[in-house]
Design a protein around this motif. Structure first.
Motif, mmCIF file in Angstrom:
data_model
loop_
_atom_site.group_PDB
_atom_site.id
_atom_site.type_symbol
_atom_site.label_atom_id
_atom_site.label_comp_id
_atom_site.label_asym_id
_atom_site.label_seq_id
_atom_site.Cartn_x
_atom_site.Cartn_y
_atom_site.Cartn_z
ATOM 1 N N MET A 175 0.834 -1.210 0.000
ATOM 2 C CA MET A 175 0.000 0.000 0.000
ATOM 3 C C MET A 175 0.869 1.262 0.000
ATOM 4 O O MET A 175 0.581 2.223 -0.703
ATOM 5 C CB MET A 175 -0.949 0.004 1.199
ATOM 6 N N MET A 176 1.942 1.241 0.805
ATOM 7 C CA MET A 176 2.816 2.411 0.857
ATOM 8 C C MET A 176 3.513 2.630 -0.487
ATOM 9 O O MET A 176 3.681 3.765 -0.916
ATOM 10 C CB MET A 176 3.843 2.251 1.984
ATOM 11 N N GLN A 218 2.358 1.979 -3.412
ATOM 12 C CA GLN A 218 1.397 2.592 -4.328
ATOM 13 C C GLN A 218 1.273 4.089 -4.065
ATOM 14 O O GLN A 218 1.127 4.876 -4.999
ATOM 15 C CB GLN A 218 0.027 1.931 -4.188
ATOM 16 N N GLN A 219 1.324 4.472 -2.812
ATOM 17 C CA GLN A 219 1.177 5.885 -2.461
ATOM 18 C C GLN A 219 2.451 6.681 -2.732
ATOM 19 O O GLN A 219 2.403 7.895 -2.904
ATOM 20 C CB GLN A 219 0.776 6.023 -0.993
#
Length: 154
Positions: free
Chosen positions: A58-59, A61-62
């Motif tokens: 998730m990180m 992707q951000q």
């Protein structure tokens, strides 16, 4: 709908912070070590280790401009101390509800054949349960959104 999900997430975060600030006594080193063993034999450590790569994904992707090498190094660093970190944070929570003898009894169960089977199944159960929980959360959010629309608040 995003606003509702954000409000739910913020409420959970605020509740977590309030819980974390509540005074707690730290259990003995023996209790912490027994808890660590109980979490390991129950398959909890595998579940913790399964969550870390998901968090890093998730990180990534951000923050797509961060080099892959950083993510590999950071994840390896987190994995080195995950059990000590998590058990250290959970020890006070467990000690409010389970005694040293309780943990030892649970360990005995997980050392049996059916206990080992349960421990091996835990990561898969947790992964699928998280997906079910997300679906349930979305259903609740949709229901609340419908109720808000029905009452003219949206």
């Amino acid at each position: 709908m995003k606003r509702i999900l954000l409000l739910i997430a913020l409420s959970l975060c605020l509740w977590s912070v309030a819980e974390a600030k509540a005074p707690q006594t730290q259990p003995s080193k023996e209790y912490v070590e027994t808890l660590k063993k109980m979490i390991t034999v129950s398959g909890g450590d595998a579940t913790f280790k399964m969550v870390v790569p998901q968090m890093f994904a998730m990180m990534k992707q951000q923050l797509p401009n961060v080099p892959e090498e950083f993510w590999k190094t950071a994840e390896a660093e987190i994995m080195k101390t995950i059990m000590d970190d998590v058990v250290g944070m959970l020890a006070a929570v467990y000690s409010k509800r389970l005694t040293q003898a309780d943990l030892e009894g649970i360990i005995k169960f997980y050392e049996t054949p059916v206990g080992k089977k349960m421990a091996a199944a835990q990561p898969g159960i947790m992964s699928e349960s998280m997906k079910v929980g997300q679906q349930w959360g979305m259903q609740i959010a949709m229901k609340i959104q419908g109720m808000l629309k029905e009452k003219g608040y949206m």
